[in-house]
Design a protein around this motif. Structure first.
Motif, short mmCIF file in Angstrom:
data_model
loop_
_atom_site.label_atom_id
_atom_site.label_comp_id
_atom_site.label_asym_id
_atom_site.label_seq_id
_atom_site.Cartn_x
_atom_site.Cartn_y
_atom_site.Cartn_z
N TRP A 34 1.55 3.69 11.27
CA TRP A 34 0.11 3.44 11.31
C TRP A 34 -0.22 2.49 10.17
N MET A 35 -1.01 1.51 10.44
CA MET A 35 -1.45 0.52 9.45
C MET A 35 -0.28 -0.26 8.86
N THR A 36 0.71 -0.53 9.68
CA THR A 36 1.89 -1.28 9.24
C THR A 36 1.92 -2.61 9.97
N GLY A 37 1.96 -3.70 9.20
CA GLY A 37 1.84 -5.04 9.78
C GLY A 37 3.12 -5.56 10.40
N PRO A 38 3.04 -6.67 11.11
CA PRO A 38 4.17 -7.19 11.88
C PRO A 38 5.34 -7.64 11.02
N ARG B 149 -0.30 2.50 0.87
CA ARG B 149 -0.33 1.39 -0.07
C ARG B 149 1.01 0.68 -0.11
N ALA B 150 2.09 1.46 0.03
CA ALA B 150 3.43 0.87 -0.05
C ALA B 150 3.66 -0.15 1.07
N VAL B 151 3.27 0.18 2.30
CA VAL B 151 3.51 -0.77 3.39
C VAL B 151 2.49 -1.89 3.39
N LEU B 152 1.29 -1.63 2.90
CA LEU B 152 0.33 -2.72 2.78
C LEU B 152 0.78 -3.72 1.72
N ASP B 153 1.32 -3.21 0.61
CA ASP B 153 1.86 -4.11 -0.41
C ASP B 153 3.06 -4.89 0.11
N ARG B 154 3.90 -4.21 0.88
CA ARG B 154 5.06 -4.90 1.46
C ARG B 154 4.62 -6.03 2.38
N GLU B 155 3.52 -5.80 3.08
CA GLU B 155 2.98 -6.82 3.98
C GLU B 155 2.26 -7.92 3.20
N GLY B 156 1.88 -7.61 1.95
CA GLY B 156 1.16 -8.58 1.13
C GLY B 156 -0.31 -8.69 1.44
N VAL B 157 -0.94 -7.55 1.80
CA VAL B 157 -2.36 -7.57 2.17
C VAL B 157 -3.14 -6.60 1.30
N ALA C 3 -7.01 4.63 3.51
CA ALA C 3 -5.59 4.35 3.74
C ALA C 3 -5.05 3.31 2.76
N GLY C 4 -5.92 2.47 2.26
CA GLY C 4 -5.49 1.47 1.31
C GLY C 4 -5.34 1.99 -0.10
N GLN C 5 -5.69 3.27 -0.31
CA GLN C 5 -5.65 3.86 -1.64
C GLN C 5 -4.54 4.87 -1.84
#
Length: 302
Positions: free
Chosen positions: A179-183, A241-249, A234-236
């Motif tokens: 969930w909330m994991t980018g391409p 946060r780990a997968v959002l950072d990995r995606e760079g967003v 979810a961004g907190q």
């Protein structure tokens, strides 16, 4: 790549009859699966049992049921009852839960999540297959059996984002759900890690179900702002946060699929190119926006 549709709380609070209607709409449109999340409202598995009893044909899935507050004997009983009620159409997606919620809301331990999940699955899997267990682990103890006539063991998916949990998903389950994991993260991290673990374990190629909010709109910036407000938590938390950072967003609004018809279809194709086997689309916005999104996705299926 198949396309399923999220139902229930993730699309906004709605009466049970309306959620059943969402499943019926998804079935009529030809979507593969109706996915229910366990949040703070309706019980996901009960919702699927009710909806599945009314709507034939379409697959049913949880994305996901957190395990810490559900003993393996209890979850096995619940899942197999759903199987019996729905002609064995359930995919059981489970997860370790968000640590701050596991502790803050339920007062339960959340340390060593991968170890806890390994022990949990060691008890759950034989129970789902009708076996008697006498499992004594460090964090999980289960003694007994669950018998539900007519129920077959469901497919099990494990929510996983970190490397160790992904390896566990590939080793002991049928795949993963995100969930909330980018391409980019799906392509470079999620799919290769879980697939390698499945190969090493001698299992079939795993299912990779990727969930994202999606909205067909002519006002992309306004919708992304609404997504940021709705899913900002979810961004907190560290897990997302780990997968959002990995995606760079910066946040969920940046991985959501938002735009006009052409833009949305291109972004959905990126998921397929990344190796995702099923897109769990969570239609976002007003009823009109959600219907426009559903119409586009339904028309894009093979």
């Amino acid at each position: 790549m198949k396309i399923g549709i999220a139902i229930g709380d993730i699309r906004g609070t709605a009466p049970l009859a309306e959620v059943v209607g969402q499943v019926s709409t998804a079935a009529d449109a030809g979507f593969t699966t109706a996915w229910a999340a366990q949040a703070f409202g309706m019980d996901a598995l009960t919702t699927l049992a009710v909806a599945g009893g009314s709507v034939p044909g379409i697959g049913l899935g949880t994305a996901v049921v957190p395990t810490p507050q559900r003993h393996p004997l209890v979850l096995a009983s619940h899942a197999l009852t759903v199987q019996a009620a729905t002609d064995n159409r359930l995919t059981l997606g489970i997860g370790a839960g968000i640590a701050t919620m596991v502790d803050g809301m339920f007062g339960l331990p959340h340390d060593r999540p991968v170890h806890r999940m390994r022990e949990y699955l060691s008890a759950l899997d034989p129970l789902l297959h009708g076996e008697t267990v006498s499992y004594q682990g460090e964090t999980t103890r289960a003694v007994g059996a669950v018998t539900v006539p007519g129920a077959q063991p469901p497919t099990v998916l494990l929510a996983a984002m970190g490397p160790a949990m992904l390896r566990l998903a590939g080793e002991l389950t049928d795949g993963t759900v995100t969930w909330m994991t980018g391409p980019n993260t799906l392509c470079d991290h999620i799919v290769p890690t879980v697939s390698a673990a499945a190969r090493t374990a001698g299992r079939s190629a795993p299912r990779v179900v990727a969930g994202l909010p999606v909205c067909v709109t002519n006002d992309e910036s306004a919708v992304r702002a609404r997504i940021a407000a709705a899913f900002g938590l979810a961004g907190q938390v560290p897990e997302y946060r780990a997968v959002l950072d990995r995606e760079g967003v910066a946040g969920p609004q940046d991985v959501a699929i938002v735009g006009d018809e052409g833009t949305v279809l291109r972004e959905v194709q990126r998921l397929a190119d990344a190796g995702v086997t099923e897109f769990m689309a969570a239609p976002f916005g007003t009823s009109q926006e959600q219907q426009r999104t559903i119409d586009l996705l339904a028309g894009s299926q093979p």
